[in-house]
Design a protein around this motif. Structure first.
Motif, PDB file in Angstrom:
ATOM      1  N   ALA A  21       0.855  -1.185   0.000  1.00 52.08           N
ATOM      2  CA  ALA A  21       0.000   0.000   0.000  1.00 52.08           C
ATOM      3  C   ALA A  21       0.896   1.241   0.000  1.00 52.08           C
ATOM      4  O   ALA A  21       2.027   1.186   0.504  1.00 52.08           O
ATOM      5  N   PRO A  22       0.414   2.347  -0.582  1.00 57.79           N
ATOM      6  CA  PRO A  22       1.234   3.564  -0.607  1.00 57.79           C
ATOM      7  C   PRO A  22       1.730   3.940   0.788  1.00 57.79           C
ATOM      8  O   PRO A  22       0.972   3.973   1.745  1.00 57.79           O
ATOM      9  N   GLY A  23       3.041   4.172   0.893  1.00 55.15           N
ATOM     10  CA  GLY A  23       3.643   4.572   2.156  1.00 55.15           C
ATOM     11  C   GLY A  23       3.862   3.456   3.152  1.00 55.15           C
ATOM     12  O   GLY A  23       4.232   3.713   4.293  1.00 55.15           O
ATOM     13  N   ARG A  24       3.623   2.205   2.754  1.00 53.60           N
ATOM     14  CA  ARG A  24       3.786   1.066   3.665  1.00 53.60           C
ATOM     15  C   ARG A  24       4.725   0.031   3.067  1.00 53.60           C
ATOM     16  O   ARG A  24       4.935  -0.023   1.865  1.00 53.60           O
ATOM     17  N   ASP A  48      -9.822  -8.437   5.920  1.00 55.12           N
ATOM     18  CA  ASP A  48      -9.028  -7.409   6.595  1.00 55.12           C
ATOM     19  C   ASP A  48      -7.885  -6.874   5.722  1.00 55.12           C
ATOM     20  O   ASP A  48      -7.047  -6.114   6.198  1.00 55.12           O
ATOM     21  N   THR A  49      -7.862  -7.217   4.446  1.00 49.89           N
ATOM     22  CA  THR A  49      -6.812  -6.758   3.531  1.00 49.89           C
ATOM     23  C   THR A  49      -6.909  -5.250   3.324  1.00 49.89           C
ATOM     24  O   THR A  49      -7.983  -4.730   3.062  1.00 49.89           O
ATOM     25  N   GLU A  50      -5.777  -4.561   3.474  1.00 52.27           N
ATOM     26  CA  GLU A  50      -5.728  -3.119   3.231  1.00 52.27           C
ATOM     27  C   GLU A  50      -4.914  -2.865   1.973  1.00 52.27           C
ATOM     28  O   GLU A  50      -3.692  -2.985   1.978  1.00 52.27           O
ATOM     29  N   ALA A  51      -5.627  -2.545   0.875  1.00 52.08           N
ATOM     30  CA  ALA A  51      -4.977  -2.288  -0.409  1.00 52.08           C
ATOM     31  C   ALA A  51      -5.796  -1.268  -1.185  1.00 52.08           C
ATOM     32  O   ALA A  51      -6.546  -1.614  -2.093  1.00 52.08           O
ATOM     33  N   PRO A  52      -5.669   0.019  -0.837  1.00 48.92           N
ATOM     34  CA  PRO A  52      -6.425   1.048  -1.546  1.00 48.92           C
ATOM     35  C   PRO A  52      -5.929   1.187  -2.984  1.00 48.92           C
ATOM     36  O   PRO A  52      -4.843   0.700  -3.326  1.00 48.92           O
ATOM     37  N   PRO A  53      -6.716   1.836  -3.858  1.00 48.88           N
ATOM     38  CA  PRO A  53      -6.244   2.084  -5.217  1.00 48.88           C
ATOM     39  C   PRO A  53      -4.845   2.713  -5.195  1.00 48.88           C
ATOM     40  O   PRO A  53      -4.538   3.537  -4.346  1.00 48.88           O
ATOM     41  N   GLY A  54      -4.005   2.260  -6.124  1.00 51.90           N
ATOM     42  CA  GLY A  54      -2.624   2.712  -6.169  1.00 51.90           C
ATOM     43  C   GLY A  54      -1.658   1.756  -5.491  1.00 51.90           C
ATOM     44  O   GLY A  54      -0.452   1.855  -5.686  1.00 51.90           O
ATOM     45  N   SER A  55      -2.180   0.814  -4.702  1.00 58.77           N
ATOM     46  CA  SER A  55      -1.319  -0.199  -4.078  1.00 58.77           C
ATOM     47  C   SER A  55      -0.742  -1.092  -5.167  1.00 58.77           C
ATOM     48  O   SER A  55      -1.342  -1.291  -6.215  1.00 58.77           O
ATOM     49  N   ARG A  56       0.425  -1.650  -4.888  1.00 62.53           N
ATOM     50  CA  ARG A  56       1.072  -2.561  -5.828  1.00 62.53           C
ATOM     51  C   ARG A  56       0.931  -3.978  -5.294  1.00 62.53           C
ATOM     52  O   ARG A  56       1.156  -4.225  -4.115  1.00 62.53           O
ATOM     53  N   VAL A  65       1.352  -5.722 -10.378  1.00 59.87           N
ATOM     54  CA  VAL A  65       0.241  -4.967 -10.953  1.00 59.87           C
ATOM     55  C   VAL A  65      -0.238  -3.951  -9.921  1.00 59.87           C
ATOM     56  O   VAL A  65       0.134  -4.008  -8.753  1.00 59.87           O
ATOM     57  N   GLU A  66      -1.088  -3.028 -10.368  1.00 62.92           N
ATOM     58  CA  GLU A  66      -1.570  -1.964  -9.491  1.00 62.92           C
ATOM     59  C   GLU A  66      -3.063  -2.115  -9.238  1.00 62.92           C
ATOM     60  O   GLU A  66      -3.823  -2.482 -10.142  1.00 62.92           O
ATOM     61  N   VAL A  67      -3.483  -1.816  -8.011  1.00 70.36           N
ATOM     62  CA  VAL A  67      -4.901  -1.849  -7.654  1.00 70.36           C
ATOM     63  C   VAL A  67      -5.581  -0.632  -8.280  1.00 70.36           C
ATOM     64  O   VAL A  67      -5.153   0.501  -8.077  1.00 70.36           O
ATOM     65  N   VAL A  68      -6.650  -0.891  -9.042  1.00 65.15           N
ATOM     66  CA  VAL A  68      -7.422   0.178  -9.665  1.00 65.15           C
ATOM     67  C   VAL A  68      -8.608   0.542  -8.775  1.00 65.15           C
ATOM     68  O   VAL A  68      -8.861   1.709  -8.512  1.00 65.15           O
ATOM     69  N   THR A  69      -9.336  -0.475  -8.321  1.00 63.27           N
ATOM     70  CA  THR A  69     -10.461  -0.259  -7.411  1.00 63.27           C
ATOM     71  C   THR A  69     -10.429  -1.321  -6.323  1.00 63.27           C
ATOM     72  O   THR A  69      -9.969  -2.437  -6.539  1.00 63.27           O
TER      73      THR A  69
END
Length: 107
Positions: A21-24, A48-56, A65-69
């Motif tokens: 995730a961005p910043g993690r 409980d997965t934390e992977a907002p859009p932009g996560s790799r 790949v990158e998370v889109v949604t």
């Protein structure tokens, strides 16, 4: 049915991905169910997965790949347990369309 029971019913063995995730820092997440499509990949993960859009996401075959949604889906009386659905950009080079096993080989 909980997420672990559902995932184990739909894959031959547990599939783990790496989520950054961005910043993690990257963390392993699993078991997951992966479905490749012509327009991208959908990844179903524990609730409980934390992977907002932009996560790799690094898939088991090594493709990144990158998370889109990202959607958190409740069970609400359906046959699916509570889980996180991640729609990913691209499907990686040479990957088949359709559901796949954890090693990304078609069934």
């Amino acid at each position: 049915m909980n997420w672990l029971e559902f995932a184990l019913m739909h894959v031959d063995e547990p599939c783990t991905v790496r989520v950054e995730a961005p910043g993690r820092r990257p963390v392993p997440v699993g078991p997951c169910v992966i479905a490749h499509r012509a327009d991208g990949t959908t990844l179903l993960c524990p609730p409980d997965t934390e992977a907002p859009p932009g996560s790799r996401i690094t898939l088991p075959a090594g493709d990144t790949v990158e998370v889109v949604t990202a959607f958190h889906l409740q069970a609400h009386g359906t046959r699916l347990p509570e889980h996180q659905q991640l729609d990913l950009a691209g499907r990686g080079p040479g990957r088949p369309a359709g559901p796949c096993r954890p090693d990304c080989r078609p069934r």
